[in-house]
Design an enzyme around this catalytic site. Sequence first.
Site, PDB file in Angstrom:
ATOM      1  N   SER A   1      41.756 109.555  16.183  1.00 12.59           N
ATOM      2  CA  SER A   1      41.998 110.747  17.133  1.00 12.59           C
ATOM      3  C   SER A   1      40.502 111.443  17.583  1.00 12.59           C
ATOM      4  O   SER A   1      39.944 111.901  16.715  1.00 12.59           O
ATOM      5  CB  SER A   1      42.734 111.983  16.417  1.00 12.59           C
ATOM      6  OG  SER A   1      42.490 113.063  17.166  1.00 12.59           O
TER       7      SER A   1
ATOM      8  N   HIS B   1      43.453 107.490  19.883  1.00 10.56           N
ATOM      9  CA  HIS B   1      44.428 108.749  20.099  1.00 10.56           C
ATOM     10  C   HIS B   1      43.702 109.583  20.794  1.00 10.56           C
ATOM     11  O   HIS B   1      42.756 110.236  20.350  1.00 10.56           O
ATOM     12  CB  HIS B   1      44.893 109.176  18.623  1.00 10.56           C
ATOM     13  CG  HIS B   1      45.963 109.911  18.409  1.00 10.56           C
ATOM     14  ND1 HIS B   1      47.079 109.785  18.749  1.00 10.56           N
ATOM     15  CD2 HIS B   1      45.857 111.279  18.442  1.00 10.56           C
ATOM     16  CE1 HIS B   1      48.023 110.796  18.590  1.00 10.56           C
ATOM     17  NE2 HIS B   1      47.216 111.903  18.283  1.00 10.56           N
TER      18      HIS B   1
ATOM     19  N   ASP C   1      44.049 113.407  22.229  1.00  7.72           N
ATOM     20  CA  ASP C   1      45.171 114.461  22.037  1.00  7.72           C
ATOM     21  C   ASP C   1      44.794 115.720  22.940  1.00  7.72           C
ATOM     22  O   ASP C   1      43.728 116.094  23.532  1.00  7.72           O
ATOM     23  CB  ASP C   1      44.636 115.396  20.744  1.00  7.72           C
ATOM     24  CG  ASP C   1      45.145 114.554  19.488  1.00  7.72           C
ATOM     25  OD1 ASP C   1      46.450 114.464  19.488  1.00  7.72           O
ATOM     26  OD2 ASP C   1      44.315 114.518  18.548  1.00  7.72           O
TER      27      ASP C   1
ATOM     28  N   MET D   1      46.009 119.179  24.456  1.00 10.90           N
ATOM     29  CA  MET D   1      46.361 120.416  24.340  1.00 10.90           C
ATOM     30  C   MET D   1      46.380 121.443  25.369  1.00 10.90           C
ATOM     31  O   MET D   1      45.229 121.270  26.235  1.00 10.90           O
ATOM     32  CB  MET D   1      45.770 120.799  23.115  1.00 10.90           C
ATOM     33  CG  MET D   1      45.685 119.991  21.995  1.00 10.90           C
ATOM     34  SD  MET D   1      45.019 120.585  20.590  1.00 10.90           S
ATOM     35  CE  MET D   1      44.973 119.542  19.356  1.00 10.90           C
TER      36      MET D   1
ATOM     37  N   HIS E   1      48.835 111.687  23.274  1.00 13.27           N
ATOM     38  CA  HIS E   1      49.511 112.586  22.615  1.00 13.27           C
ATOM     39  C   HIS E   1      49.688 113.788  23.437  1.00 13.27           C
ATOM     40  O   HIS E   1      48.782 114.631  23.286  1.00 13.27           O
ATOM     41  CB  HIS E   1      49.111 112.635  21.117  1.00 13.27           C
ATOM     42  CG  HIS E   1      49.984 113.637  20.348  1.00 13.27           C
ATOM     43  ND1 HIS E   1      49.262 114.117  19.205  1.00 13.27           N
ATOM     44  CD2 HIS E   1      51.053 114.302  20.630  1.00 13.27           C
ATOM     45  CE1 HIS E   1      50.469 114.984  18.517  1.00 13.27           C
ATOM     46  NE2 HIS E   1      51.602 115.152  19.526  1.00 13.27           N
TER      47      HIS E   1
ATOM     48  N   MET F   1      50.537 117.480  23.803  1.00 16.73           N
ATOM     49  CA  MET F   1      51.169 118.531  23.270  1.00 16.73           C
ATOM     50  C   MET F   1      50.779 119.523  24.331  1.00 16.73           C
ATOM     51  O   MET F   1      49.926 120.525  24.420  1.00 16.73           O
ATOM     52  CB  MET F   1      50.056 119.080  22.088  1.00 16.73           C
ATOM     53  CG  MET F   1      50.349 118.220  20.910  1.00 16.73           C
ATOM     54  SD  MET F   1      48.881 118.193  19.716  1.00 16.73           S
ATOM     55  CE  MET F   1      47.801 116.971  20.666  1.00 16.73           C
TER      56      MET F   1
ATOM     57  N   MET G   1      54.870 114.135  13.069  1.00 16.94           N
ATOM     58  CA  MET G   1      53.799 115.073  12.457  1.00 16.94           C
ATOM     59  C   MET G   1      53.443 115.486  11.292  1.00 16.94           C
ATOM     60  O   MET G   1      54.540 115.898  10.632  1.00 16.94           O
ATOM     61  CB  MET G   1      53.719 116.492  13.499  1.00 16.94           C
ATOM     62  CG  MET G   1      53.497 116.189  15.070  1.00 16.94           C
ATOM     63  SD  MET G   1      51.939 115.512  15.366  1.00 16.94           S
ATOM     64  CE  MET G   1      50.675 116.351  15.125  1.00 16.94           C
TER      65      MET G   1
ATOM     66  N   GLY H   1      41.743 118.238  10.876  1.00 14.16           N
ATOM     67  CA  GLY H   1      41.221 118.791   9.942  1.00 14.16           C
ATOM     68  C   GLY H   1      42.335 119.510   9.125  1.00 14.16           C
ATOM     69  O   GLY H   1      41.593 120.131   8.119  1.00 14.16           O
TER      70      GLY H   1
ATOM     71  N   ASP I   1      50.665 111.410  12.150  1.00 12.41           N
ATOM     72  CA  ASP I   1      49.614 112.062  12.615  1.00 12.41           C
ATOM     73  C   ASP I   1      49.434 113.487  11.917  1.00 12.41           C
ATOM     74  O   ASP I   1      50.340 114.373  11.987  1.00 12.41           O
ATOM     75  CB  ASP I   1      49.750 112.240  14.186  1.00 12.41           C
ATOM     76  CG  ASP I   1      48.612 112.905  14.935  1.00 12.41           C
ATOM     77  OD1 ASP I   1      47.479 113.224  14.381  1.00 12.41           O
ATOM     78  OD2 ASP I   1      48.748 113.435  16.100  1.00 12.41           O
TER      79      ASP I   1
HETATM   80  C1  DX5 Z   1      46.695 117.551  15.671  1.00 10.15           C
HETATM   81  C2  DX5 Z   1      46.512 116.488  16.532  1.00 10.15           C
HETATM   82  C3  DX5 Z   1      46.263 115.381  15.406  1.00 10.15           C
HETATM   83  C4  DX5 Z   1      44.640 115.563  14.801  1.00 10.15           C
HETATM   84  C5  DX5 Z   1      44.496 114.691  13.712  1.00 10.15           C
HETATM   85  O1  DX5 Z   1      47.266 118.578  16.711  1.00 10.15           O
HETATM   86  O2  DX5 Z   1      47.593 116.030  17.045  1.00 10.15           O
HETATM   87  O3  DX5 Z   1      45.907 114.093  16.144  1.00 10.15           O
HETATM   88  O4  DX5 Z   1      43.436 115.311  15.807  1.00 10.15           O
HETATM   89  O5  DX5 Z   1      43.358 114.962  13.146  1.00 10.15           O
HETATM   90  P1  DX5 Z   1      43.259 114.783  11.290  1.00 10.15           P
HETATM   91  O6  DX5 Z   1      43.410 113.365  11.180  1.00 10.15           O
HETATM   92  O7  DX5 Z   1      41.853 115.343  11.355  1.00 10.15           O
HETATM   93  O8  DX5 Z   1      44.358 115.662  10.845  1.00 10.15           O
HETATM   94 ZN    ZN Z   2      47.686 113.717  17.750  1.00  9.43          ZN
END
Ligand code: DX5
Ligand code: ZN
Length: 220
Positions: A10, A35, A37, A39, A69, A71, A140, A148, A178
């Site tokens: 990610s 990946h 993300d 947001m 992904h 969100m 999830m 993190g 994830d």
């Molecule tokens: C969380 C994200 C994940 C996140 C994963 O909202 O969708 O993809 O970046 O990061 P780690 O592996 O650090 O949990």
């Molecule tokens: Zn993600």
Amino acid sequence: MKQNPIIAPSILSADFSQLGNEVSNVIEAGADWIHFDVMDNHYVPNLTIGPMVCRSLRKAGINAPIDVHLMASPVDELVGMFADAGANIISFHPEASLHVDRTLQQIQALNCQAGLVFNPGTPLQALDYILEKVDVILIMSVNPGFGGQKFIPTALEKIRKVREIIDNSGRDIRLQVDGGINKENIKSIADAGADTFVAGSAVFDTDDYKLAISSLKAKI
Ligand code: DX5
Ligand code: ZN
């Protein structure tokens, strides 16, 4: 049936000031998918990157599959923008779309794989009538919004349930997980039935991406 394992780092945990290099380095180090993300500070309390960044990675010559992904809410307009910007897989949360079946069809009509994402507290009901339109089911194992975080162990039971649903359907659907994945817990996640693993901090917060990815792969 489980498909061949995929590690999808990610880029949320990458150094955004060096994004192109970070992505090339992680691919060189053995990443299968990138990946991505997205947001929107509305569906989740954080704000990241959009289709323009996806497009510029493609322009910079990144050929690896980009796994978007979302969100974000609403979803439908973003689907078109990301397909156009070079995404290969587009996943969204069912509660973020008013018409889940339509959004899945829209993603597939744009020649992308369609993914449906379930938060830790979201039941699997949304899968009931749409399985034939889904290419990826993403569980999830943290609440979405930040990298993190710590893996929520009840996700394992949910992964087992989804593995059963997929196997009973006889379809080639990927089971992706994830959040909070690391080399200590990836084996239990694989044993529960996952075949596609997102890892943000476990890859980007190290200084040897190759070692990080190969240690994850070695455990599954
Ligand atoms: C969380 C994200 C994940 C996140 C994963 O909202 O969708 O993809 O970046 O990061 P780690 O592996 O650090 O949990
Ligand atoms: Zn993600």
